[in-house]
Design an enzyme around this catalytic site. Sequence first.
Site, short mmCIF file in Angstrom:
data_model
loop_
_atom_site.label_atom_id
_atom_site.label_comp_id
_atom_site.label_asym_id
_atom_site.label_seq_id
_atom_site.Cartn_x
_atom_site.Cartn_y
_atom_site.Cartn_z
N HIS A 69 -10.55 -5.87 9.95
CA HIS A 69 -11.30 -5.58 8.73
C HIS A 69 -12.59 -4.81 9.03
O HIS A 69 -13.45 -4.68 8.15
CB HIS A 69 -11.63 -6.87 7.98
CG HIS A 69 -10.45 -7.53 7.35
ND1 HIS A 69 -9.45 -8.12 8.08
CD2 HIS A 69 -10.10 -7.67 6.04
CE1 HIS A 69 -8.54 -8.62 7.26
NE2 HIS A 69 -8.90 -8.36 6.02
N GLU A 110 0.81 -1.22 0.00
CA GLU A 110 0.00 0.00 0.00
C GLU A 110 0.84 1.27 0.00
O GLU A 110 0.50 2.25 -0.67
CB GLU A 110 -0.95 -0.01 1.20
CG GLU A 110 -2.15 -0.92 1.06
CD GLU A 110 -1.82 -2.38 1.29
OE1 GLU A 110 -2.68 -3.24 1.02
OE2 GLU A 110 -0.68 -2.68 1.75
#
Length: 327
Positions: free
Chosen positions: A129, A60
């Site tokens: 998550h 990322e």
Amino acid sequence: MAGTLLFNALKEAIDEEMANDVNVCVMGEDVGQYGGSYKVTKDLYEKYGELRVLDTPIAENSFTGMAVGAAMTGLRPIVEGMNMGFLLLAFNQISNNMGMLRYTSGGNYKIPAVVRGPGGVGRQLGAEHSQRLEAYFHAVPGIKIVACSTPTNAKGLMKAAIRDDNPVLFFEHVLLYNLSEELPEGDYTCALDQADVVKEGKDITLLTYSRMRHHCLKAVEELEKKGIDVELIDLISLKPFDMEAISKSIRKTNKVIIVEECMKTGGIGAELIALITEECFDDLDARPIRLSSQDIPTPYNGNLENLTIIQPHQIVEKVEHLISGSI
């Protein structure tokens, strides 16, 4: 005629902007041949090719940094985070680079980049998550933050974000992707800095955003049966807040409750209460209230997960107490 699902509304927006401007490109993990983890970029790889829909390694910080460089040199990148929690790995690129380079370059560079992806508490996705990162990024100067809540505003906000010359963090809720709605015809955008007055009312103001808009709508239905007239505002823009719309509503109702999925400590509601206290104190007949998630990692267990976030019945109860003067 069937409505458009929210994830398809986002795809339509990206597709239309890519067709209209060759500088618009997409990058992220599995955005290409796989079509994105929630299918927001489905079929775009076949239509625009691998240079404009770029599958990246699982890194990322690297591909977000690459997007900053691409934006500096004239492209308009859209970065998919796959899950917004993963973007913590790119916090430096978003804050120190994306947010500050237009200023630190003396205006020599624009950073027309969109960072988008799913977030929020899903259904048993586990703590890592189920992140709500709006507040994490809220203090970063130089970026705009929006949270879509319907297919209509998802498409309009995405098109506006892509066209904007500043970086935009675009929050989508994982449980809203299958929400369906008829979209307006033709090319349209939604303002990135304006709230949506979902319902006008005179007794109390509810401020909310993202999935909590729909929890609030359920609560409003129950409150109407009890004779309580609620004004419901979807913030849409989390940075900057539309304080003009918020202040106007509070001047009318004199009471306000903030409903958020963000955690209470240091959350969006905390910043809103500070601003409301500074700017609307004399208009309040009762202290402002925030209904927020608990300050704990989100449990995997479904029953425990539901207990960590605000539910419609809790909104109804708190509004009744505030109206009656019992809090």
